[in-house]
Write a protein that holds these residues in place. Structure first.
Motif, PDB file in Angstrom:
ATOM      1  N   ASP A   2      16.070 -18.939 -42.268  1.00 41.50           N
ATOM      2  CA  ASP A   2      16.305 -18.166 -41.056  1.00 41.50           C
ATOM      3  C   ASP A   2      15.029 -17.411 -40.689  1.00 41.50           C
ATOM      4  OD1 ASP A   2      16.325 -16.348 -43.123  1.00 41.50           O
ATOM      5  OD2 ASP A   2      17.977 -15.157 -42.322  1.00 41.50           O
ATOM      6  N   LEU A  45      14.369 -14.280 -40.752  1.00 44.31           N
ATOM      7  CA  LEU A  45      14.002 -13.227 -41.700  1.00 44.31           C
ATOM      8  C   LEU A  45      13.183 -13.794 -42.863  1.00 44.31           C
ATOM      9  CD1 LEU A  45      14.141 -10.321 -42.700  1.00 44.31           C
ATOM     10  CD2 LEU A  45      16.422 -10.785 -43.608  1.00 44.31           C
ATOM     11  N   GLN A  52       9.727  -8.537 -37.335  1.00 39.64           N
ATOM     12  CA  GLN A  52      10.210  -8.573 -38.730  1.00 39.64           C
ATOM     13  C   GLN A  52       9.028  -8.571 -39.692  1.00 39.64           C
ATOM     14  OE1 GLN A  52      12.738 -12.070 -38.223  1.00 39.64           O
ATOM     15  NE2 GLN A  52      14.564 -10.868 -38.668  1.00 39.64           N
ATOM     16  N   ALA A 103      20.423 -18.402 -46.203  1.00 36.12           N
ATOM     17  CA  ALA A 103      20.200 -17.984 -44.821  1.00 36.12           C
ATOM     18  C   ALA A 103      21.295 -17.043 -44.304  1.00 36.12           C
ATOM     19  CB  ALA A 103      20.071 -19.195 -43.914  1.00 36.12           C
ATOM     20  N   ASP A 104      22.378 -16.903 -45.072  1.00 33.79           N
ATOM     21  CA  ASP A 104      23.474 -16.008 -44.674  1.00 33.79           C
ATOM     22  C   ASP A 104      24.076 -16.380 -43.324  1.00 33.79           C
ATOM     23  OD1 ASP A 104      23.452 -14.582 -46.975  1.00 33.79           O
ATOM     24  OD2 ASP A 104      22.358 -12.858 -46.183  1.00 33.79           O
ATOM     25  N   GLN A 105      23.873 -17.616 -42.934  1.00 35.67           N
ATOM     26  CA  GLN A 105      24.474 -18.084 -41.690  1.00 35.67           C
ATOM     27  C   GLN A 105      24.703 -19.573 -41.818  1.00 35.67           C
ATOM     28  OE1 GLN A 105      21.298 -18.894 -38.560  1.00 35.67           O
ATOM     29  NE2 GLN A 105      20.581 -16.942 -39.336  1.00 35.67           N
ATOM     30  N   GLN A 106      25.758 -20.043 -41.178  1.00 33.36           N
ATOM     31  CA  GLN A 106      26.064 -21.463 -41.275  1.00 33.36           C
ATOM     32  C   GLN A 106      26.580 -21.963 -39.938  1.00 33.36           C
ATOM     33  OE1 GLN A 106      29.086 -22.377 -44.133  1.00 33.36           O
ATOM     34  NE2 GLN A 106      28.732 -24.571 -43.985  1.00 33.36           N
ATOM     35  N   ILE A 107      26.005 -23.070 -39.492  1.00 31.32           N
ATOM     36  CA  ILE A 107      26.488 -23.650 -38.240  1.00 31.32           C
ATOM     37  C   ILE A 107      27.796 -24.360 -38.522  1.00 31.32           C
ATOM     38  CG2 ILE A 107      26.002 -25.388 -36.463  1.00 31.32           C
ATOM     39  CD1 ILE A 107      23.031 -24.598 -36.766  1.00 31.32           C
ATOM     40  N   VAL A 108      28.835 -24.000 -37.783  1.00 34.91           N
ATOM     41  CA  VAL A 108      30.146 -24.588 -38.049  1.00 34.91           C
ATOM     42  C   VAL A 108      30.582 -25.565 -36.967  1.00 34.91           C
ATOM     43  CG1 VAL A 108      30.990 -22.745 -39.542  1.00 34.91           C
ATOM     44  CG2 VAL A 108      31.258 -22.509 -37.070  1.00 34.91           C
ATOM     45  N   SER A 140      16.805  -5.735 -39.347  1.00 38.23           N
ATOM     46  CA  SER A 140      17.203  -6.861 -40.207  1.00 38.23           C
ATOM     47  C   SER A 140      16.412  -6.834 -41.514  1.00 38.23           C
ATOM     48  CB  SER A 140      17.014  -8.190 -39.481  1.00 38.23           C
ATOM     49  OG  SER A 140      15.661  -8.602 -39.490  1.00 38.23           O
ATOM     50  N   ASP A 196      17.973  -6.128 -44.968  1.00 41.41           N
ATOM     51  CA  ASP A 196      17.889  -7.464 -45.554  1.00 41.41           C
ATOM     52  C   ASP A 196      19.079  -8.334 -45.129  1.00 41.41           C
ATOM     53  OD1 ASP A 196      16.532  -9.422 -46.916  1.00 41.41           O
ATOM     54  OD2 ASP A 196      17.455  -8.977 -48.852  1.00 41.41           O
ATOM     55  N   ARG A 197      19.288  -8.389 -43.824  1.00 36.88           N
ATOM     56  CA  ARG A 197      20.371  -9.184 -43.264  1.00 36.88           C
ATOM     57  C   ARG A 197      19.794 -10.133 -42.218  1.00 36.88           C
ATOM     58  NH1 ARG A 197      22.381  -7.545 -46.931  1.00 36.88           N
ATOM     59  NH2 ARG A 197      24.272  -6.356 -47.247  1.00 36.88           N
ATOM     60  N   THR A 198      20.385 -11.301 -42.124  1.00 32.05           N
ATOM     61  CA  THR A 198      19.955 -12.251 -41.121  1.00 32.05           C
ATOM     62  C   THR A 198      20.357 -11.737 -39.735  1.00 32.05           C
ATOM     63  OG1 THR A 198      19.866 -14.628 -40.655  1.00 32.05           O
ATOM     64  CG2 THR A 198      22.052 -13.686 -40.971  1.00 32.05           C
ATOM     65  N   VAL A 199      19.729 -12.286 -38.690  1.00 33.87           N
ATOM     66  CA  VAL A 199      20.131 -11.888 -37.341  1.00 33.87           C
ATOM     67  C   VAL A 199      20.301 -13.134 -36.492  1.00 33.87           C
ATOM     68  CG1 VAL A 199      17.695 -11.258 -37.006  1.00 33.87           C
ATOM     69  CG2 VAL A 199      19.305 -10.717 -35.244  1.00 33.87           C
ATOM     70  N   LEU A 200      21.356 -13.155 -35.716  1.00 35.91           N
ATOM     71  CA  LEU A 200      21.600 -14.296 -34.828  1.00 35.91           C
ATOM     72  C   LEU A 200      21.354 -13.849 -33.390  1.00 35.91           C
ATOM     73  CD1 LEU A 200      24.760 -15.766 -36.586  1.00 35.91           C
ATOM     74  CD2 LEU A 200      22.482 -16.771 -36.475  1.00 35.91           C
ATOM     75  N   LYS A 246      32.116 -15.345 -35.757  1.00 37.46           N
ATOM     76  CA  LYS A 246      31.530 -16.581 -35.239  1.00 37.46           C
ATOM     77  C   LYS A 246      30.837 -16.242 -33.940  1.00 37.46           C
ATOM     78  CE  LYS A 246      35.293 -19.404 -35.517  1.00 37.46           C
ATOM     79  NZ  LYS A 246      36.093 -20.631 -35.537  1.00 37.46           N
ATOM     80  N   THR A 249      27.952 -20.515 -34.905  1.00 36.83           N
ATOM     81  CA  THR A 249      27.438 -20.170 -36.229  1.00 36.83           C
ATOM     82  C   THR A 249      28.263 -19.028 -36.798  1.00 36.83           C
ATOM     83  OG1 THR A 249      25.232 -20.659 -35.350  1.00 36.83           O
ATOM     84  CG2 THR A 249      25.318 -19.568 -37.484  1.00 36.83           C
ATOM     85  N   THR A 250      28.502 -19.093 -38.104  1.00 35.94           N
ATOM     86  CA  THR A 250      29.228 -18.012 -38.744  1.00 35.94           C
ATOM     87  C   THR A 250      28.302 -17.284 -39.711  1.00 35.94           C
ATOM     88  OG1 THR A 250      31.146 -17.465 -40.079  1.00 35.94           O
ATOM     89  CG2 THR A 250      30.181 -19.595 -40.471  1.00 35.94           C
ATOM     90  N   PHE A 251      28.508 -15.981 -39.857  1.00 33.41           N
ATOM     91  CA  PHE A 251      27.767 -15.214 -40.866  1.00 33.41           C
ATOM     92  C   PHE A 251      28.424 -15.479 -42.214  1.00 33.41           C
ATOM     93  CE2 PHE A 251      26.906 -12.706 -37.024  1.00 33.41           C
ATOM     94  CZ  PHE A 251      25.560 -12.397 -37.177  1.00 33.41           C
ATOM     95  N   THR A 252      27.615 -15.850 -43.217  1.00 33.48           N
ATOM     96  CA  THR A 252      28.200 -16.157 -44.525  1.00 33.48           C
ATOM     97  C   THR A 252      27.936 -15.061 -45.551  1.00 33.48           C
ATOM     98  OG1 THR A 252      26.219 -17.415 -45.070  1.00 33.48           O
ATOM     99  CG2 THR A 252      28.081 -18.660 -44.221  1.00 33.48           C
ATOM    100  N   GLY A 253      27.003 -14.164 -45.269  1.00 29.20           N
ATOM    101  CA  GLY A 253      26.711 -13.104 -46.232  1.00 29.20           C
ATOM    102  C   GLY A 253      27.576 -11.875 -45.985  1.00 29.20           C
TER     103      GLY A 253
END
Lengths: 258, 321
Positions: free
Chosen positions: A94, A96, A132, A219-224, B106, B110-114, B128, B142-146
């Motif tokens: 990602d 970050l 960032q 990446a703490d994100q996933q395309i669904v 972010s 320490d978090r991702t950003v969409l 989502k 896209t979903t946040f997984t963390g």
């Protein structure tokens, strides 16, 4: 004065983009080119170093497959050297993680007075990486610069705003993100292209830089889902034979705009 | 768990909350839970509006004293989070300030950003978000997984703003902590470009010009037509980069998102970067000499012809009315 420029090598925007069906990320196979947005930063850096009369421009870039063709373009413009972070484990990173990797690459190059990046890439356009990076490096930053000057340890920027622009000053070292059009990028000369072939490009992995590559998992994100957007209904297309403006008048009348 | 605590980065312009702020507050309210607004600057003037649109609490950093909002805003937000108010989601508008603050935050969290999202929905304990790609041809979800706080930036005009029935939000001071080196950048002067007529992102009619105009003088045709239709002139990135018109006129990914009832594209081919900024217009008229130009793919009325021939005749016909 030493300037580091962040450059991205992207698939040719003239070719239609495509998502990889297995990972749902942008396909980056084949030849990559220097992102046009980055050519402005490279030019700006070259001009600043020229004006200072000493120092050099270095490049940092991240690519999963060891691709260097875009870097060679920037070297041909006049940059002195490059660090390429190439690591298959970085695929799917990602913004970050990208920022952490590029910040580590900048540190490896050592003391720069200025780090320059584009405001956003032309393929991913997340637009977060420069700021960032500055935060990772604990540096001040000025984003959306439309003009940049450095005088005696102070960088002076005209920063684009919604309403106009702000004059902003900042002590170096600092990170500046530049808008497209800030300067006119030079075309590499034949001599420059030849010289670029022998300029050093150091290839390193994320681990070499002490960054844990996270790729997909971290990446703490996933395309669904990827879906086709509802298409607009096809309109009427006509060839102008001298009277097409009347068609527009009629259309506007129909909408009661006139 | 779930998404119980949502913050919206709120902005003020000329003493009023920006449309993007109200759009995000309205959406945040619909997701359930408590909504707070976070103003990077003095939030007192707009606290009642923010409350009306759903913010029970309005964090206000107070005057930035020349600091840029990125470093200052992120540090102020982090300080409140460290103080115990931990949001599940922070919503930002996709604009200069929103982008700068969410980027620095972010790293701090320490978090991702969409980014570049146009939709969001709660998905259990996660969220989502939907992002248009390739000029809006495809929608990626896209979903946040963390773990939260989830950070997301939304394109302007993604949501319809509507006031709720609550009163003024309670203003809570959230001062900017010592920024150290990251606070080195200071604003020394502010320049505001004069504009007349309706605002580009609020006008009912937008007439935009592109490289097909050939030379900067031809932009006068765009301005004349916009004036005749009581609309606003706009521009593609190509001619803004070329220095013909100021950036404030740019429509597209890096410029304004417009959704007028009529959009007239004159000499614009329709690069992805431009299309994402105007595709939501109700009616699109395109004039371009290249029949293959992508802009014709979204046009309700497409004229394949020379802007230098069609535009003057159109202007003359409208002047005669």
């Amino acid at each position: 004065m030493n300037v580091i420029v962040c450059v991205k090598q992207i698939p040719d925007p003239a070719q239609p983009g495509e998502l990889d069906p297995s990972t749902n990320t942008l396909k980056r196979e084949g030849k990559l080119i220097l992102d046009e947005s980055d050519s402005y930063g490279v030019e700006m850096a070259l001009q600043l170093v020229d004006k200072a009369g000493e120092g050099e421009v270095s490049l940092i870039s991240m690519a999963p497959n060891g691709e260097v063709s875009g870097l060679r373009t920037a070297l041909a413009m006049g940059a002195a050297k490059a660090v390429l972070v190439s690591d298959p484990d970085l695929a799917g990173s990602d913004a970050l993680t990208t920022a952490k990797v590029l910040a580590a690459a900048a540190k490896k190059l050592g003391d720069a007075d200025l780090i320059i990046a584009a405001t956003e890439s032309s393929d991913g356009y997340t637009g977060t990486v420069p700021e960032q990076m500055a935060e990772v490096l604990g540096m001040p930053s000025i984003t959306f610069a439309k003009s940049v000057a450095v005088e005696g340890g102070t960088v002076k920027v005209a920063r684009q705003t919604e309403a106009g622009y702000d004059e902003v000053e900042c002590p170096t070292p600092a990170l500046v993100s530049v808008t497209a059009g800030v300067v006119e990028p030079r075309y590499p000369s034949f001599k420059g292209i030849m010289a670029a072939k022998s300029k050093p490009v150091e290839e390193v992995t994320a681990a070499d830089l002490g960054v844990t590559p996270v790729g997909w998992a971290g990446a703490d994100q996933q395309i669904v889902d990827v879906a086709q957007a509802p298409a607009r209904e096809a309109g009427e297309i006509i060839e102008d034979e001298g009277e097409a403006h009347l068609k527009i008048v009629e259309f506007l009348e129909g909408l009661k705009v006139i | 768990m779930g998404i119980d605590n949502i913050w919206v980065f709120a902005q003020e312009t000329n003493g009023a909350a920006t449309p993007a702020t109200l759009e995000l507050l309205t959406k945040a309210r619909s997701l359930g839970g408590t909504v707070s607004a976070f103003v990077v600057g003095d939030g007192n003037a707009i606290a009642s509006t923010l409350g009306e649109y759903g913010a029970a609490k309005v964090y206000s950093t107070g005057d930035l004293a020349g600091n840029l909002p990125g470093a200052a805003g992120a540090a102020a937000m982090k300080a409140v989070i460290d103080g115990g108010d931990r949001p599940d989601l922070i919503m930002f508008p996709q604009n200069y300030e929103g982008r700068d603050i969410v980027s620095r935050l972010s790293v701090k969290l320490d978090r991702t950003v969409l980014t570049n999202n146009t939709q969001v929905e709660v998905d259990g304990d996660s969220l989502k978000v939907t992002t248009p790609v390739f000029g809006g041809e495809q929608l990626v979800t896209t979903t946040f997984t963390g773990e939260g706080p989830f950070l997301a930036a939304f394109r302007p005009k993604s949501f319809e703003p509507a006031p709720g029935d609550a009163g003024a939000g309670e203003v809570v001071s959230a001062p900017v902590p010592d920024l150290g080196a990251t606070g080195g950048a200071k604003v020394t002067a502010v320049h505001v470009e004069e504009t007349t007529g309706p605002k580009l992102d609020e006008a009912a009619v937008v007439v935009a010009g592109g490289r097909g105009l050939g030379q900067s003088e031809s932009f006068e045709m765009v301005e004349s037509l916009a004036k005749l239709l009581k609309g606003a002139p706009g521009a593609s990135r190509a001619i803004v980069d070329a220095g013909w018109v100021p950036y404030s006129m740019q429509v597209g990914q890096t410029g304004k998102v417009v959704k007028p009832s009529v959009y007239i594209a004159a000499g614009i081919s329709g690069a992805t970067q431009h299309m994402v900024g105007m595709k939501g217009s109700k009616n699109i008229i395109a004039i371009n000499k290249d029949a293959e130009a992508p802009i014709f793919g979204v046009a309700d009325l497409g004229i394949v012809g020379d802007v230098h021939k069609v535009m003057p005749k159109l202007i003359e016909a409208l002047q005669g009315r």
